[in-house]
Scaffold this motif. Sequence first.
Motif, mmCIF file in Angstrom:
data_model
loop_
_atom_site.group_PDB
_atom_site.id
_atom_site.type_symbol
_atom_site.label_atom_id
_atom_site.label_comp_id
_atom_site.label_asym_id
_atom_site.label_seq_id
_atom_site.Cartn_x
_atom_site.Cartn_y
_atom_site.Cartn_z
ATOM 1 N N SER A 128 0.852 -1.182 0.000
ATOM 2 C CA SER A 128 0.000 0.000 0.000
ATOM 3 C C SER A 128 0.887 1.231 0.000
ATOM 4 O O SER A 128 2.104 1.141 0.199
ATOM 5 C CB SER A 128 -0.907 0.003 1.237
ATOM 6 O OG SER A 128 -1.708 1.158 1.286
ATOM 7 N N GLU A 129 0.277 2.369 -0.241
ATOM 8 C CA GLU A 129 0.980 3.637 -0.097
ATOM 9 C C GLU A 129 0.634 4.239 1.253
ATOM 10 O O GLU A 129 -0.459 4.044 1.772
ATOM 11 C CB GLU A 129 0.588 4.596 -1.214
ATOM 12 C CG GLU A 129 1.045 4.166 -2.599
ATOM 13 C CD GLU A 129 0.711 5.203 -3.647
ATOM 14 O OE1 GLU A 129 0.070 6.227 -3.297
ATOM 15 O OE2 GLU A 129 1.070 4.991 -4.821
ATOM 16 N N LEU A 130 1.584 4.978 1.808
ATOM 17 C CA LEU A 130 1.313 5.650 3.077
ATOM 18 C C LEU A 130 0.223 6.702 2.898
ATOM 19 O O LEU A 130 0.105 7.309 1.833
ATOM 20 C CB LEU A 130 2.575 6.327 3.596
ATOM 21 C CG LEU A 130 3.592 5.476 4.338
ATOM 22 C CD1 LEU A 130 4.821 6.316 4.665
ATOM 23 C CD2 LEU A 130 3.019 4.878 5.613
ATOM 24 N N PRO A 131 -0.585 6.922 3.933
ATOM 25 C CA PRO A 131 -1.565 8.012 3.869
ATOM 26 C C PRO A 131 -0.878 9.333 3.523
ATOM 27 O O PRO A 131 0.190 9.648 4.057
ATOM 28 C CB PRO A 131 -2.153 8.040 5.284
ATOM 29 C CG PRO A 131 -1.960 6.641 5.794
ATOM 30 C CD PRO A 131 -0.669 6.172 5.206
ATOM 31 N N GLY A 132 -1.487 10.077 2.636
ATOM 32 C CA GLY A 132 -0.873 11.307 2.159
ATOM 33 C C GLY A 132 -0.641 12.354 3.225
ATOM 34 O O GLY A 132 0.260 13.186 3.107
ATOM 35 N N ASP A 133 -1.440 12.327 4.302
ATOM 36 C CA ASP A 133 -1.302 13.349 5.328
ATOM 37 C C ASP A 133 0.007 13.240 6.109
ATOM 38 O O ASP A 133 0.375 14.165 6.839
ATOM 39 C CB ASP A 133 -2.484 13.281 6.308
ATOM 40 C CG ASP A 133 -2.548 11.965 7.067
ATOM 41 O OD1 ASP A 133 -2.731 10.932 6.411
ATOM 42 O OD2 ASP A 133 -2.410 11.985 8.300
ATOM 43 N N LEU A 134 0.736 12.123 5.952
ATOM 44 C CA LEU A 134 1.995 11.965 6.667
ATOM 45 C C LEU A 134 3.147 12.692 5.979
ATOM 46 O O LEU A 134 4.184 12.929 6.597
ATOM 47 C CB LEU A 134 2.337 10.474 6.815
ATOM 48 C CG LEU A 134 1.361 9.669 7.675
ATOM 49 C CD1 LEU A 134 1.743 8.199 7.673
ATOM 50 C CD2 LEU A 134 1.342 10.201 9.103
ATOM 51 N N GLY A 135 2.981 13.048 4.721
ATOM 52 C CA GLY A 135 3.990 13.837 4.029
ATOM 53 C C GLY A 135 5.290 13.125 3.745
ATOM 54 O O GLY A 135 6.338 13.771 3.588
ATOM 55 N N VAL A 136 5.259 11.805 3.664
ATOM 56 C CA VAL A 136 6.480 11.046 3.367
ATOM 57 C C VAL A 136 6.653 10.948 1.853
ATOM 58 O O VAL A 136 5.719 10.552 1.147
ATOM 59 C CB VAL A 136 6.410 9.636 3.976
ATOM 60 C CG1 VAL A 136 7.636 8.814 3.592
ATOM 61 C CG2 VAL A 136 6.291 9.728 5.493
ATOM 62 N N PRO A 137 7.820 11.297 1.307
ATOM 63 C CA PRO A 137 8.025 11.258 -0.143
ATOM 64 C C PRO A 137 7.837 9.859 -0.712
ATOM 65 O O PRO A 137 8.185 8.854 -0.071
ATOM 66 C CB PRO A 137 9.486 11.721 -0.312
ATOM 67 C CG PRO A 137 9.822 12.424 0.952
ATOM 68 C CD PRO A 137 9.018 11.776 2.027
ATOM 69 N N VAL A 138 7.284 9.775 -1.905
ATOM 70 C CA VAL A 138 7.131 8.492 -2.585
ATOM 71 C C VAL A 138 8.515 7.896 -2.839
ATOM 72 O O VAL A 138 9.435 8.588 -3.272
ATOM 73 C CB VAL A 138 6.379 8.666 -3.917
ATOM 74 C CG1 VAL A 138 6.316 7.336 -4.669
ATOM 75 C CG2 VAL A 138 4.973 9.208 -3.664
ATOM 76 N N GLY A 139 8.661 6.627 -2.556
ATOM 77 C CA GLY A 139 9.932 5.951 -2.777
ATOM 78 C C GLY A 139 10.834 5.889 -1.565
ATOM 79 O O GLY A 139 11.849 5.175 -1.583
ATOM 80 N N ALA A 140 10.503 6.622 -0.512
ATOM 81 C CA ALA A 140 11.328 6.588 0.701
ATOM 82 C C ALA A 140 11.153 5.246 1.405
ATOM 83 O O ALA A 140 10.068 4.657 1.397
ATOM 84 C CB ALA A 140 10.944 7.722 1.637
ATOM 85 N N GLN A 141 12.215 4.748 1.995
ATOM 86 C CA GLN A 141 12.126 3.541 2.806
ATOM 87 C C GLN A 141 11.653 3.940 4.202
ATOM 88 O O GLN A 141 12.308 4.719 4.891
ATOM 89 C CB GLN A 141 13.474 2.842 2.882
ATOM 90 C CG GLN A 141 13.905 2.177 1.587
ATOM 91 C CD GLN A 141 15.200 1.405 1.768
ATOM 92 O OE1 GLN A 141 16.223 1.980 2.130
ATOM 93 N NE2 GLN A 141 15.170 0.113 1.500
ATOM 94 N N VAL A 142 10.537 3.375 4.603
ATOM 95 C CA VAL A 142 9.899 3.761 5.866
ATOM 96 C C VAL A 142 10.103 2.674 6.910
ATOM 97 O O VAL A 142 9.865 1.490 6.655
ATOM 98 C CB VAL A 142 8.393 4.019 5.652
ATOM 99 C CG1 VAL A 142 7.709 4.309 6.989
ATOM 100 C CG2 VAL A 142 8.188 5.176 4.684
#
Length: 323
Positions: A128-142
């Motif tokens: 899944s993709e992180l919820p957008g409200d967290l502001g984490v850039p696409v492609g970042a390792q979380v």
Amino acid sequence: AAGLDVEYVGVRRLADRRAVARLVSAIRASACDVVHAHLEYAATLVPVAARIARRPAVCTFHHVPTLTMPAREAVKERLSVAAAARTGATIFVSEASMRGFSRRYRRRPNWQVVRNGIDLSEFSPRTSELPGDLGVPVGAQVVAFVAAMRAPKGHADAVAAWPAVLARAPQARLLLVGSGPEEGRLREQVTALGLQERVVFAGVRSDIARILWASSLALLTSETEALPTTLIEAAACGRAAVAMSVGGVPEVVEHGRNGLLVERGNVDGIASAVADLLLDDDRREAMGLAGRDLALERFDMHGWARRLRSVYDRARAGRPALR
């Protein structure tokens, strides 16, 4: 959500003279078959109240005893253990918890381990993709750290380790999910280390499964844990984990199988383990698959319910608990 009404009895301390009477009244009014007490205060008072109300009782302890504790707390714990020994079963959520109690107290015939379970259909391997409200850039390792922000959870060690993680994995983000009394200090620590763009405070959330699906790795740096639910959820979602080798953690994260264990407080070890897994996709994926298998073996909610039902049935029948 299940349509059950929750009633708070209002007992705030052991010395409350009306505590047992209130509990007796609540038990009788509920028309329950079994009373299940959780944690020390309930384990001290409920056995007495249940006996008066003529209902069988069982008790669950959710912690690993520390070697040293204030005298007042030690007395409370001793009272709860003695009272729980007179019930149908004294349940510990992990082998580590029962071993810890065994070191402090004489082991009783009604002691047994029933590990908690989770819904493996909700927590399952997906992406899944992180919820957008967290502001984490696409492609970042979380790296997801899910825990209440209290000192024993060890958030400060994770933050302290992050500059060394970034030296090897510059795109990594530490996602702190939860809140609590340590949040202010953690924000100050993040600012002092210049990590405002690399450490994300997500707050209290209900979409934990989605966050785990979008994460590369789970992290928990607690000083003590009886059986960490967040690591069970991560394993069920097929995510490898880095955690401390304390309490019941090794029952959830087996070193080298579905994650890496580090000695408590070893900041350099935390950084090394996290970076090693972030930089090795194949190893991390293999550990994630092994974590799912481990969750299926040990932490299925339906198996947990069956074990509890067996405990309740034996308590109702007046039979001793099965070890």
